[in-house]
Motif scaffolding. Structure first.
Motif, PDB file in Angstrom:
ATOM      1  N   VAL A 237      11.171  -8.240   0.429  1.00  0.00           N
ATOM      2  CA  VAL A 237      10.808  -7.224  -0.668  1.00  0.00           C
ATOM      3  C   VAL A 237      12.039  -6.426  -1.068  1.00  0.00           C
ATOM      4  CG1 VAL A 237       8.937  -5.591  -1.080  1.00  0.00           C
ATOM      5  CG2 VAL A 237       8.667  -7.319   0.504  1.00  0.00           C
ATOM      6  N   VAL A 238      12.239  -6.381  -2.280  1.00  0.00           N
ATOM      7  CA  VAL A 238      13.388  -6.024  -2.691  1.00  0.00           C
ATOM      8  C   VAL A 238      13.274  -4.572  -3.502  1.00  0.00           C
ATOM      9  CG1 VAL A 238      15.682  -6.223  -3.978  1.00  0.00           C
ATOM     10  CG2 VAL A 238      14.745  -8.137  -2.671  1.00  0.00           C
ATOM     11  N   CYS A 239      13.870  -3.340  -3.309  1.00  0.00           N
ATOM     12  CA  CYS A 239      13.608  -2.261  -4.112  1.00  0.00           C
ATOM     13  C   CYS A 239      15.205  -1.765  -4.139  1.00  0.00           C
ATOM     14  CB  CYS A 239      12.763  -1.255  -3.616  1.00  0.00           C
ATOM     15  SG  CYS A 239      13.217  -0.468  -2.161  1.00  0.00           S
ATOM     16  N   GLY A 240      15.225  -0.595  -4.988  1.00  0.00           N
ATOM     17  CA  GLY A 240      16.684  -0.034  -4.944  1.00  0.00           C
ATOM     18  C   GLY A 240      17.528   0.205  -3.804  1.00  0.00           C
TER      19      GLY A 240
ATOM     20  N   ALA B 206      13.584   1.974   0.708  1.00  0.00           N
ATOM     21  CA  ALA B 206      12.663   2.943   1.232  1.00  0.00           C
ATOM     22  C   ALA B 206      10.887   2.376   0.868  1.00  0.00           C
ATOM     23  CB  ALA B 206      12.662   4.364   0.962  1.00  0.00           C
ATOM     24  N   SER B 207      10.878   2.281  -0.538  1.00  0.00           N
ATOM     25  CA  SER B 207       9.424   1.886  -0.756  1.00  0.00           C
ATOM     26  C   SER B 207       8.894   0.458  -0.356  1.00  0.00           C
ATOM     27  CB  SER B 207       9.338   2.079  -2.328  1.00  0.00           C
ATOM     28  OG  SER B 207      10.332   1.473  -2.951  1.00  0.00           O
ATOM     29  N   SER B 208       9.942  -0.465  -0.238  1.00  0.00           N
ATOM     30  CA  SER B 208       9.875  -1.849   0.128  1.00  0.00           C
ATOM     31  C   SER B 208       9.374  -2.134   1.339  1.00  0.00           C
ATOM     32  CB  SER B 208      11.039  -2.748  -0.241  1.00  0.00           C
ATOM     33  OG  SER B 208      12.174  -2.056   0.285  1.00  0.00           O
ATOM     34  N   THR B 209       9.810  -0.988   2.443  1.00  0.00           N
ATOM     35  CA  THR B 209       9.549  -1.014   3.762  1.00  0.00           C
ATOM     36  C   THR B 209       8.047  -0.881   4.040  1.00  0.00           C
ATOM     37  OG1 THR B 209      11.548   0.261   4.484  1.00  0.00           O
ATOM     38  CG2 THR B 209       9.590   0.167   5.885  1.00  0.00           C
ATOM     39  N   PHE B 210       7.289  -0.106   3.094  1.00  0.00           N
ATOM     40  CA  PHE B 210       5.898   0.096   3.278  1.00  0.00           C
ATOM     41  C   PHE B 210       5.193  -1.391   2.767  1.00  0.00           C
ATOM     42  CE2 PHE B 210       7.353   4.229   2.797  1.00  0.00           C
ATOM     43  CZ  PHE B 210       6.732   4.759   4.008  1.00  0.00           C
ATOM     44  N   VAL B 211       5.616  -1.803   1.512  1.00  0.00           N
ATOM     45  CA  VAL B 211       5.090  -3.046   1.128  1.00  0.00           C
ATOM     46  C   VAL B 211       5.019  -4.336   1.962  1.00  0.00           C
ATOM     47  CG1 VAL B 211       5.127  -4.977  -0.483  1.00  0.00           C
ATOM     48  CG2 VAL B 211       5.385  -2.218  -1.423  1.00  0.00           C
TER      49      VAL B 211
ATOM     50  N   SER C  81       1.214   1.755  -4.400  1.00  0.00           N
ATOM     51  CA  SER C  81       0.028   2.311  -4.062  1.00  0.00           C
ATOM     52  C   SER C  81      -1.100   1.587  -3.625  1.00  0.00           C
ATOM     53  CB  SER C  81      -0.412   3.146  -5.137  1.00  0.00           C
ATOM     54  OG  SER C  81      -0.754   2.517  -6.286  1.00  0.00           O
ATOM     55  N   SER C  82      -0.865   0.177  -3.448  1.00  0.00           N
ATOM     56  CA  SER C  82      -1.987  -0.550  -3.108  1.00  0.00           C
ATOM     57  C   SER C  82      -2.016  -0.375  -1.562  1.00  0.00           C
ATOM     58  CB  SER C  82      -1.693  -2.110  -3.233  1.00  0.00           C
ATOM     59  OG  SER C  82      -2.626  -3.015  -2.708  1.00  0.00           O
TER      60      SER C  82
ATOM     61  N   GLU D 169      -2.379  -8.583  -2.157  1.00  0.00           N
ATOM     62  CA  GLU D 169      -1.975  -8.913  -3.647  1.00  0.00           C
ATOM     63  C   GLU D 169      -0.324  -9.265  -3.526  1.00  0.00           C
ATOM     64  OE1 GLU D 169      -1.450  -7.204  -8.173  1.00  0.00           O
ATOM     65  OE2 GLU D 169      -1.721  -5.890  -6.778  1.00  0.00           O
ATOM     66  N   ALA D 170       0.556  -8.690  -2.893  1.00  0.00           N
ATOM     67  CA  ALA D 170       1.779  -9.046  -2.581  1.00  0.00           C
ATOM     68  C   ALA D 170       2.092 -10.221  -1.810  1.00  0.00           C
ATOM     69  CB  ALA D 170       2.746  -8.076  -1.854  1.00  0.00           C
ATOM     70  N   LEU D 171       1.218 -10.472  -0.761  1.00  0.00           N
ATOM     71  CA  LEU D 171       1.360 -11.852  -0.202  1.00  0.00           C
ATOM     72  C   LEU D 171       0.788 -12.870  -0.883  1.00  0.00           C
ATOM     73  CD1 LEU D 171       1.740 -13.392   2.621  1.00  0.00           C
ATOM     74  CD2 LEU D 171      -0.608 -12.733   3.314  1.00  0.00           C
ATOM     75  N   ASP D 172      -0.352 -12.699  -1.681  1.00  0.00           N
ATOM     76  CA  ASP D 172      -0.631 -14.122  -2.478  1.00  0.00           C
ATOM     77  C   ASP D 172       0.334 -14.192  -3.570  1.00  0.00           C
ATOM     78  OD1 ASP D 172      -2.998 -14.054  -1.084  1.00  0.00           O
ATOM     79  OD2 ASP D 172      -4.333 -13.019  -2.478  1.00  0.00           O
ATOM     80  N   LEU D 173       0.951 -13.271  -4.170  1.00  0.00           N
ATOM     81  CA  LEU D 173       2.087 -13.392  -5.215  1.00  0.00           C
ATOM     82  C   LEU D 173       3.208 -14.194  -4.421  1.00  0.00           C
ATOM     83  CD1 LEU D 173       2.144 -10.101  -7.186  1.00  0.00           C
ATOM     84  CD2 LEU D 173       1.718 -12.176  -8.162  1.00  0.00           C
TER      85      LEU D 173
END
Length: 118
Positions: free
Chosen positions: A5-8, A11-16, A84-85, A90-94
């Motif tokens: 899960v890649v972000c800048g 930090a935010s990708s850790t929660f996803v 915010s999910s 949703e992320a796993l299904d994608l």
């Protein structure tokens, strides 16, 4: 299956990634999900099946796809609502859909199951 899960900055990708791991565990799926800052993507690609790219990095999609293609890794841009999910469904299904769309050689599949070449 290993998902990045890649972000800048990571930090935010850790929660996803955490929500994906919990969802995969609840579904009894052998999935790992890791947060990955964009700057470290190339080094972390080996062994990954899918890159889930943060929506705020959509402008870098072509470069990320190019880098990931060299490792045979699928790339999906996450929707704007992903951070915010409350669940990782949703992320796993994608990720599962993207991994299923790749051939064993790491090439995208056509709808008839053959590899696409462009």
């Amino acid at each position: 299956m290993r998902i990045l899960v890649v972000c800048g900055a990571g930090a935010s990708s850790t929660f996803v990634a955490l929500r994906i791991r919990k969802t995969a565990q609840a579904r009894s799926l052998p999935v790992t999900a890791e947060a990955c800052p964009l700057d470290f993507l190339a080094a972390r690609l080996p062994g990954a099946a899918v890159v889930l790219l943060g929506p705020h990095l959509g402008d870098r999609l072509d470069a990320v796809r190019s880098t990931a293609a060299q490792a045979g890794v699928a790339v999906v841009v996450l929707p704007d609502t992903i951070f915010s999910s409350p669940s990782g469904d949703e992320a796993l299904d994608l990720a599962l859909d993207a991994a299923g769309a790749m051939s064993p050689q790491g090439e995208p599949q056509r709808s008839d199951g053959g590899p696409t070449h462009g």
